[in-house]
Each structure stands twice: as C-alpha cells, then as structure tokens.
Design a protein around this motif. Structure first.
Motif, PDB file in Angstrom:
ATOM      1  N   ALA A 163      48.088  39.746  -9.655  1.00 56.68           N
ATOM      2  CA  ALA A 163      48.450  39.800 -11.074  1.00 56.68           C
ATOM      3  C   ALA A 163      49.842  39.219 -11.295  1.00 56.68           C
ATOM      4  O   ALA A 163      50.083  38.515 -12.289  1.00 56.68           O
ATOM      5  CB  ALA A 163      48.392  41.240 -11.572  1.00 56.68           C
ATOM      6  N   PHE A 164      50.746  39.482 -10.352  1.00 62.86           N
ATOM      7  CA  PHE A 164      52.106  38.941 -10.449  1.00 62.86           C
ATOM      8  C   PHE A 164      52.083  37.418 -10.415  1.00 62.86           C
ATOM      9  O   PHE A 164      52.660  36.746 -11.277  1.00 62.86           O
ATOM     10  CB  PHE A 164      52.972  39.485  -9.302  1.00 62.86           C
ATOM     11  CG  PHE A 164      54.370  38.925  -9.278  1.00 62.86           C
ATOM     12  CD1 PHE A 164      55.379  39.550  -9.982  1.00 62.86           C
ATOM     13  CD2 PHE A 164      54.669  37.770  -8.552  1.00 62.86           C
ATOM     14  CE1 PHE A 164      56.682  39.032  -9.964  1.00 62.86           C
ATOM     15  CE2 PHE A 164      55.954  37.256  -8.531  1.00 62.86           C
ATOM     16  CZ  PHE A 164      56.969  37.887  -9.238  1.00 62.86           C
ATOM     17  N   TRP A 165      51.393  36.846  -9.427  1.00 61.13           N
ATOM     18  CA  TRP A 165      51.407  35.396  -9.267  1.00 61.13           C
ATOM     19  C   TRP A 165      50.602  34.691 -10.355  1.00 61.13           C
ATOM     20  O   TRP A 165      50.928  33.557 -10.742  1.00 61.13           O
ATOM     21  CB  TRP A 165      50.935  34.995  -7.873  1.00 61.13           C
ATOM     22  CG  TRP A 165      51.960  35.363  -6.842  1.00 61.13           C
ATOM     23  CD1 TRP A 165      51.860  36.325  -5.884  1.00 61.13           C
ATOM     24  CD2 TRP A 165      53.282  34.804  -6.709  1.00 61.13           C
ATOM     25  NE1 TRP A 165      53.022  36.397  -5.159  1.00 61.13           N
ATOM     26  CE2 TRP A 165      53.905  35.483  -5.632  1.00 61.13           C
ATOM     27  CE3 TRP A 165      53.978  33.809  -7.374  1.00 61.13           C
ATOM     28  CZ2 TRP A 165      55.202  35.189  -5.225  1.00 61.13           C
ATOM     29  CZ3 TRP A 165      55.280  33.512  -6.970  1.00 61.13           C
ATOM     30  CH2 TRP A 165      55.875  34.191  -5.912  1.00 61.13           C
ATOM     31  N   ALA A 224      58.534  45.245  -7.277  1.00 58.43           N
ATOM     32  CA  ALA A 224      58.755  43.796  -7.339  1.00 58.43           C
ATOM     33  C   ALA A 224      60.242  43.463  -7.462  1.00 58.43           C
ATOM     34  O   ALA A 224      60.744  42.542  -6.816  1.00 58.43           O
ATOM     35  CB  ALA A 224      57.977  43.196  -8.515  1.00 58.43           C
ATOM     36  N   MET A 225      60.953  44.243  -8.263  1.00 59.84           N
ATOM     37  CA  MET A 225      62.382  43.994  -8.480  1.00 59.84           C
ATOM     38  C   MET A 225      63.214  44.289  -7.223  1.00 59.84           C
ATOM     39  O   MET A 225      64.323  43.766  -7.072  1.00 59.84           O
ATOM     40  CB  MET A 225      62.883  44.844  -9.645  1.00 59.84           C
ATOM     41  CG  MET A 225      62.377  44.403 -11.011  1.00 59.84           C
ATOM     42  SD  MET A 225      63.184  42.889 -11.587  1.00 59.84           S
ATOM     43  CE  MET A 225      64.777  43.547 -12.084  1.00 59.84           C
ATOM     44  N   SER A 227      62.186  43.728  -4.011  1.00 54.92           N
ATOM     45  CA  SER A 227      61.577  43.073  -2.844  1.00 54.92           C
ATOM     46  C   SER A 227      61.701  41.556  -2.965  1.00 54.92           C
ATOM     47  O   SER A 227      62.435  41.040  -3.812  1.00 54.92           O
ATOM     48  CB  SER A 227      60.107  43.481  -2.736  1.00 54.92           C
ATOM     49  OG  SER A 227      59.401  43.050  -3.885  1.00 54.92           O
ATOM     50  N   GLY A 228      60.966  40.839  -2.120  1.00 52.28           N
ATOM     51  CA  GLY A 228      61.054  39.385  -2.104  1.00 52.28           C
ATOM     52  C   GLY A 228      60.635  38.710  -3.395  1.00 52.28           C
ATOM     53  O   GLY A 228      61.033  37.562  -3.661  1.00 52.28           O
ATOM     54  N   TYR A 229      59.853  39.403  -4.231  1.00 51.19           N
ATOM     55  CA  TYR A 229      59.460  38.840  -5.525  1.00 51.19           C
ATOM     56  C   TYR A 229      60.685  38.564  -6.400  1.00 51.19           C
ATOM     57  O   TYR A 229      60.636  37.720  -7.286  1.00 51.19           O
ATOM     58  CB  TYR A 229      58.536  39.809  -6.270  1.00 51.19           C
ATOM     59  CG  TYR A 229      57.237  40.099  -5.581  1.00 51.19           C
ATOM     60  CD1 TYR A 229      56.105  39.323  -5.812  1.00 51.19           C
ATOM     61  CD2 TYR A 229      57.122  41.165  -4.692  1.00 51.19           C
ATOM     62  CE1 TYR A 229      54.891  39.607  -5.186  1.00 51.19           C
ATOM     63  CE2 TYR A 229      55.920  41.448  -4.056  1.00 51.19           C
ATOM     64  CZ  TYR A 229      54.815  40.666  -4.308  1.00 51.19           C
ATOM     65  OH  TYR A 229      53.626  40.945  -3.679  1.00 51.19           O
ATOM     66  N   ARG A 230      61.762  39.270  -6.130  1.00 47.66           N
ATOM     67  CA  ARG A 230      62.968  39.130  -6.954  1.00 47.66           C
ATOM     68  C   ARG A 230      63.530  37.719  -6.885  1.00 47.66           C
ATOM     69  O   ARG A 230      64.132  37.225  -7.845  1.00 47.66           O
ATOM     70  CB  ARG A 230      64.013  40.149  -6.499  1.00 47.66           C
ATOM     71  CG  ARG A 230      65.237  40.273  -7.398  1.00 47.66           C
ATOM     72  CD  ARG A 230      64.917  40.872  -8.750  1.00 47.66           C
ATOM     73  NE  ARG A 230      66.123  41.121  -9.523  1.00 47.66           N
ATOM     74  CZ  ARG A 230      66.837  42.242  -9.482  1.00 47.66           C
ATOM     75  NH1 ARG A 230      66.440  43.257  -8.715  1.00 47.66           N
ATOM     76  NH2 ARG A 230      67.919  42.380 -10.203  1.00 47.66           N
ATOM     77  N   GLY A 231      63.327  37.044  -5.753  1.00 50.09           N
ATOM     78  CA  GLY A 231      63.808  35.670  -5.632  1.00 50.09           C
ATOM     79  C   GLY A 231      63.163  34.753  -6.648  1.00 50.09           C
ATOM     80  O   GLY A 231      63.804  33.838  -7.179  1.00 50.09           O
TER      81      GLY A 231
END
Length: 272
Positions: A163-165, A224-225, A227-231
């Motif tokens: 869902a994020f991607w 997400a905020m 972890s690596g998604y933050r990048g």
C-alpha cells in the motif's frame, strides 16, 4: 563516490532522519528481534562482542547485559542520532561495559580475531557487496567464536508495504521501488548461499514467521516514519507527503488491516 560510499551516505541520512520515530512503541519489533538474536547466541560472561548496524541498541544492550561486567561490547552504526539514543539507554541501565562508535562496519580497524561474537541485525543488506561485508565481519571473529546475521524474511510489512509503494507510485513514480535489498537473502537458502560466497558454513539458520499487531493504520505510519521508508518520504514536498500518507492509510482502513508480516531469518556461523 563509489557504490559503497553512496550506500553509506544514504543509510546514514535515512536513519538520522528516522531517529525521531525509531524507538516509537509501535516499532517494538526492532528490540524484540535484537534480543532474540542475542539469546540465540548464548553469550558467556566475559565475552567480547562487536555489534554493527547497532541502531538504538536493540541487540547491543542485551549483549552487554549478558556478557556482564567482565565482558565488553562495541556498538557501531553510521547514524549518530541512533547511537545517541543507544548511549542514553545504556546510561539509564548503568551499563558501563559498552562502547559506542559512529563508524562504518567495513572500516572499523580491529585486528583479526578480536571478538568472541560479531552481530549484525537488519544491516548486512545496506552494503552493495554483502559477501565482502560478511567476510570482513568473519575476519574479526576469534577461533571458536560466532558470527550472527539476522535479516528480514519474505513479505516484510505486508500488506502495508505494498500500500505504501502504491501510494508512492501514484504520487512520485520516480521514487517507486520494485525490490528490497534483502530480497536475495529473505529465505534460509539465500542466506546460506551468502555465507558460502564468503567461504563460511552457517551451521545454524532459522526462519521464523511473525505478525506485528496494529492498533490502527496510524501505527503503520509511525513504523514507516521510523524506518528505511523515511528516506523516500524525506524526498517529498509537504503536499505530496500528505497525499501519500492519506492514500496509504485510506487503503489500510479500507482493507481493515490489523497486522503486518514480520518474518525473520536468523543465521549463526561458528569459526571452528
């Protein structure tokens, strides 16, 4: 910059930015899996331990507790803000047998056979050449000592990950990612093959399935905020950030998502 330097800079920037959410209570799995890695190693009082990609101390702090006052733990990470979090926690716990370093795991400078145990939890996949990284960590293990590498299993954080991607793809197709760096080693066979490429036989590999409960979709956003998604999120302007957040959370509401996959693979090799 070469590939390693680029990856290093990216990882440091991402996790320094994510430090404000890294220890959020909804992300307790970081410390759970770190502690389980250490428990699987059965460290002894007086052991010397090197913990790389140590984050905010998920495995380094339990290691320091296990080896006791006669033991020693070195915790190294590229992100100085995560190291600061770990150091503060060690002070609260009155652990004076742990040293913290803001450093690259491939450039620590320790001699061969310096440690009874070397540990890397959720970090080996940040290096472009993982086999070379495993070789370097193995070099620092004493004869009779152990190297532990813990990585993510398949379908990490699904269904929230997809869902994020999907939300990123709709708003910023240029940032969409089709694979994760740990995909190659998300199953025991892949992790065993990585060790073999480094000339090492991993005698203890365990795949563990798990689910992490979400009280609400907002829990996922905090994960997400931190972890690596933050990048990826850090590259969005304010308007696009809100659009992605709303699309991601709306999908989780619609699908009534109450948990996400947290599958893990543990590997331990003993230097005979």
């Amino acid at each position: 910059m070469n590939g390693h330097e680029i990856a290093k800079a990216k990882a440091a920037a991402t996790y320094n930015t994510a430090a404000d959410y890294f220890d959020h209570p909804v992300s307790s799995f970081w410390h759970c899996f770190g502690r389980q890695t250490i428990e699987r190693m059965a460290l002894r009082p007086g052991d010397s331990v090197l913990d790389v990609c140590s984050g905010s101390g998920g495995s380094a702090l339990p290691a320091a507790e296990q080896v006791g006052s006669q033991g020693k733990v070195i915790a190294a990470d590229l992100a100085e803000r995560l190291i600061a979090l770990a150091k503060a926690k060690a002070e609260v716990k009155k652990l004076d047998n742990i040293e913290f370093r803001v450093a690259d795991m491939l450039d620590l400078g320790y001699p061969d056979g310096s440690f009874d145990a070397v540990v890397c939890v959720f970090g080996i996949f940040f290096v472009p050449d993982m086999a070379d990284a495993v070789k370097e960590l193995w070099r620092m293990v004493k004869p009779g000592g152990r190297l532990a590498i813990t990585t993510w299993g398949p379908d990490l954080f699904e269904p929230a990950n997809s869902a994020f991607w999907d939300a990123i793809g709709s708003a910023r197709p240029d940032l969409q990612r089709s694979f994760n760096p740990w995909d190659r080693i998300s199953k025991p066979a892949g992790l065993r093959e990585l060790f073999a490429e480094a000339g090492i036989y991993a005698d203890d590999i365990l795949a563990e399935s798990g689910m992490h409960a979400l009280n609400s979709p907002n829990d996922w956003w905090a994960i997400a905020m931190g972890s690596g998604y933050r990048g990826t999120l850090a590259q969005l302007d304010v308007e696009t950030f809100e659009r992605v957040r709303n699309a991601n959370l709306s999908c989780l509401h619609r699908e009534q998502v109450t948990s996400i996959n947290t599958n893990v693979v543990y590997a331990i090799a003993t230097k005979r």
